[in-house]
Scaffold this motif. Structure first.
Motif, PDB file in Angstrom:
ATOM      1  N   ALA A  76     -10.941   6.431 -13.783  1.00  0.00           N
ATOM      2  CA  ALA A  76     -12.733   6.236 -15.207  1.00  0.00           C
ATOM      3  C   ALA A  76     -11.487   4.445 -15.557  1.00  0.00           C
ATOM      4  N   HIS A  77     -10.501   4.766 -15.439  1.00  0.00           N
ATOM      5  CA  HIS A  77      -9.097   3.490 -15.837  1.00  0.00           C
ATOM      6  C   HIS A  77      -8.256   3.094 -15.831  1.00  0.00           C
ATOM      7  N   ASP A 109      -5.508   6.015 -15.241  1.00  0.00           N
ATOM      8  CA  ASP A 109      -5.916   7.803 -14.729  1.00  0.00           C
ATOM      9  C   ASP A 109      -5.253   8.121 -13.676  1.00  0.00           C
ATOM     10  N   PHE A 146      -2.978  11.213 -14.899  1.00  0.00           N
ATOM     11  CA  PHE A 146      -3.803  12.895 -14.784  1.00  0.00           C
ATOM     12  C   PHE A 146      -4.029  12.990 -13.294  1.00  0.00           C
ATOM     13  N   HIS A 202     -14.508  10.056 -18.988  1.00  0.00           N
ATOM     14  CA  HIS A 202     -13.788  10.400 -18.217  1.00  0.00           C
ATOM     15  C   HIS A 202     -15.051  11.311 -18.208  1.00  0.00           C
TER      16      HIS A 202
HETATM   17 ZN   LIG Z   1      -8.577   7.350 -18.984  1.00  0.00          ZN
END
Ligand SMILES: [Zn+2]
Length: 264
Positions: free
Chosen positions: A58-59, A62, A66, A165
């Motif tokens: 999403a960004h 990330d 993650f 997300h």
């Molecule tokens: Zn994010």
């Protein structure tokens, strides 16, 4: 004289080796090496081997906060890896800087095919549920264009509960359940499993729960070199590397371990 130096060195090494910090560090390294080299546990690489793989985030950030173990395994084993970032991360007005940081970060992770979407309906906002129809069209176009075999994104909790997300999961889940043409029918879709807040911040020690709760999911563990690359990738996001993210990269299990669950 030589004997004195040797004895001094010997006592220095014994002193260091007997400290609890050293012992815990050694234990962590041994656990990581065992986990990394356990083929049965570290089985994500077999899923992506020789495939065309798409990681959807999403960004900017990330990908390393993650997905870094999973992304590095893709870069190492897959035929082609594509990264699709749905927003420029402009929530705090840094939409000009963050895409550049993403490109720098991806260099450390080994990914060079990067696409960032700039769309006024897909803005970085923790309270915005993105339009599923629009996301599905974006996913579908890239899957067909790049002949994607494996696609990966967040799960229904989105690791941090961020609405953007979560939107990615719902759009992908819907797409693979409703489309039956050749492009979509042949893909395998996976979601990054979210874990509770305690597991999230116990780093490599989460390997115990990862093994116990593995079930049918796939696990990806960073190598020692991969952990260093993850840290460097996060540092490439200089605008985001504030004090609590400095702590995050030390303690978060997502910097070391990813669990991927099949969608559908
Ligand atoms: Zn994010």
């Amino acid at each position: 004289m030589d004997g004195n130096i040797s004895y001094g060195l010997y006592t220095f090494i014994v002193k260091i080796a007997s400290t609890s910090v050293f012992q815990v560090s050694l234990l962590i390294v041994v656990v990581m090496m065992l986990a990394y080299h356990s083929t049965n546990l570290n089985d994500w690489c077999t899923v992506v081997a020789q495939k065309n793989v798409l990681l959807v985030i999403a960004h900017p950030d990330d990908e390393c906060m993650f997905f870094s173990p999973c992304a590095q395994a893709m870069a190492k084993y897959a035929e082609n890896v594509y990264l699709l970032c749905i927003s420029d991360g402009d929530y705090h007005g840094m939409g000009k800087i963050r895409p550049k940081e993403l490109i720098k970060s991806c260099k450390f992770l080994g990914i060079d095919r990067i696409e960032i979407i700039f769309n006024k309906f897909l803005q970085d906002d923790p309270n915005a549920n993105w339009d599923k129809k629009l996301l599905k069209k974006i996913f579908r176009d890239r899957i067909c264009q790049h002949r994607i075999n494996v696609i990966v994104t967040f799960d229904e909790y989105g690791v941090s509960g961020h609405a953007n997300h979560i939107s990615l999961y719902h759009a992908l889940n819907e797409l693979i359940h409703e489309e039956s043409d050749d492009c979509i029918a042949q893909i395998e879709a996976f979601a990054l499993k979210s874990v509770n807040v305690i597991r999230k911040y116990i780093g490599i020690m989460d390997i115990i729960w990862t093994i116990l709760l593995k079930g049918n999911s796939y696990v990806c563990i960073n190598s020692f070199g991969g952990c260093i690359a993850s840290q460097l990738a996060m540092r490439a996001h200089a605008s985001q590397f504030v004090w609590f993210r400095r702590l995050y990269v030390i303690f978060s299990r997502y910097m070391l371990i990813n669990t991927l669950e099949r969608i559908g």
